[in-house]
Design a protein around this motif. Structure first.
Motif, PDB file in Angstrom:
ATOM      1  N   TYR A 188      49.039  35.700  46.249  1.00  0.00           N
ATOM      2  CA  TYR A 188      48.070  35.895  45.165  1.00  0.00           C
ATOM      3  C   TYR A 188      46.930  36.769  45.665  1.00  0.00           C
ATOM      4  N   ILE A 224      41.234  28.181  36.806  1.00  0.00           N
ATOM      5  CA  ILE A 224      42.223  28.634  37.781  1.00  0.00           C
ATOM      6  C   ILE A 224      43.504  27.795  37.739  1.00  0.00           C
ATOM      7  N   HIS A 227      40.912  40.215  37.202  1.00  0.00           N
ATOM      8  CA  HIS A 227      42.368  40.340  37.100  1.00  0.00           C
ATOM      9  C   HIS A 227      42.752  41.477  36.149  1.00  0.00           C
ATOM     10  N   ASN A 262      47.141  29.410  37.084  1.00  0.00           N
ATOM     11  CA  ASN A 262      48.285  29.210  37.977  1.00  0.00           C
ATOM     12  C   ASN A 262      49.496  28.680  37.215  1.00  0.00           C
ATOM     13  N   HIS A 306      43.731  35.820  44.713  1.00  0.00           N
ATOM     14  CA  HIS A 306      42.556  34.974  44.505  1.00  0.00           C
ATOM     15  C   HIS A 306      41.615  35.043  45.714  1.00  0.00           C
ATOM     16  N   PRO A 309      37.731  32.818  42.036  1.00  0.00           N
ATOM     17  CA  PRO A 309      38.840  31.891  41.795  1.00  0.00           C
ATOM     18  C   PRO A 309      38.832  30.679  42.735  1.00  0.00           C
ATOM     19  N   SER A 345      47.831  38.447  38.763  1.00  0.00           N
ATOM     20  CA  SER A 345      47.727  37.292  37.877  1.00  0.00           C
ATOM     21  C   SER A 345      47.288  37.759  36.493  1.00  0.00           C
ATOM     22  N   SER A 373      37.616  36.492  45.979  1.00  0.00           N
ATOM     23  CA  SER A 373      36.525  35.733  46.573  1.00  0.00           C
ATOM     24  C   SER A 373      35.858  36.510  47.706  1.00  0.00           C
TER      25      SER A 373
END
Length: 255
Positions: free
Chosen positions: A130, A220, A168, A224, A132, A158, A196, A136
């Motif tokens: 991913y 989140i 995203h 997912n 994510h 995320p 995502s 961050s």
């Protein structure tokens, strides 16, 4: 509707909406104004940052942002003088104001000067299939500069529970390249399989309507859940189904 029927529907709607007609009513038109890689990245990042609310208002305000930078976003970011940030104070889009805009300019300069640019940050911090963690890390690096605390909210994290819809969306624009002409696909160091879905009220509602999402919150965990289904449908390009979910919600009124 069983899972095969859902996949068939989404594939049909993806083909219907993923074409250049989509561009004229979407903020993706903003990075399409440019040919220099860094201009595309910065225009896309800023456009995605304010991509919430009425789409016509979003697009109009994106054009205002570009005009305030002399329609040369990379050159403005890298060579601006402090007094050139003063006209930006007039800008406002919902809760994103001129002070936030000026901070973003300085943050982007920091990213390009010290962290190998936007693509460099995402490429370096790919993890666990991913992006994510990379988002961050971008937020952390972006705000290494002096800034007001209020501006933090305009880059989602995320790892702190956000679905990070706008980043995203930006990543979809930069990474996907299916020759349909909507997404720009200029980043070759990141696989589309890592993307995502930009989860907003429209994609979330359609996802629940189809049984792809069971949770009520758009966070989140819900992202997912949706990603798992979309990656099962197409593990190499799961986010192509964003066109189908968004189109069903916005253009066909699914709720």
């Amino acid at each position: 509707m069983d899972i095969t029927d859902i996949k068939d529907l989404l594939n049909t709607k993806y083909q219907q909406y993923n074409n250049q007609n989509f561009i004229e009513s979407d903020p993706v038109q903003i990075p399409h104004l440019f040919s220099l890689k860094e201009d595309i990245e910065i225009a896309g990042f800023l456009a995605a940052t304010i991509a919430w609310g009425n789409r016509k208002m979003v697009i109009n305000n994106c054009h205002k942002m570009m005009n305030l930078m002399g329609n040369s976003p990379y050159d403005f970011v890298m060579s601006h003088q402090s007094h050139q940030l003063e006209p930006l104070q007039s800008f406002v889009h919902r809760t994103f104001n001129g002070g936030d805009f000026a901070t973003f300019i300085r943050g982007l300069k920091h990213i390009y000067t010290n962290h190998n640019g936007l693509e460099g940050v995402f490429n370096e911090h790919q993890k666990d299939g991913y992006l994510h963690n990379a988002i961050s890390q971008l937020k952390q690096k972006f705000f290494e500069i002096e800034h007001e605390q209020r501006t933090h909210k305009h880059i989602a994290d995320p790892l702190r529970g956000s679905a990070a819809k706008r980043i995203h969306l930006f990543l979809r624009w930069m990474v996907r390249n299916d020759n349909a002409g909507v997404d720009l696909g200029i980043w070759k160091s990141i696989s589309p399989s890592l993307l995502s879905c930009p989860l907003d009220i429209h994609t979330g509602n359609v996802g629940r309507n189809l049984g792809l999402i069971t949770r009520k919150q758009d966070d989140i965990k819900t992202l997912n859940e949706l990603d798992t289904h979309l990656r099962n449908f197409d593990p190499f390009d799961p986010v192509k189904y964003d066109y189908a979910l968004f189109g069903l919600g916005v253009f066909e009124g699914w709720k």
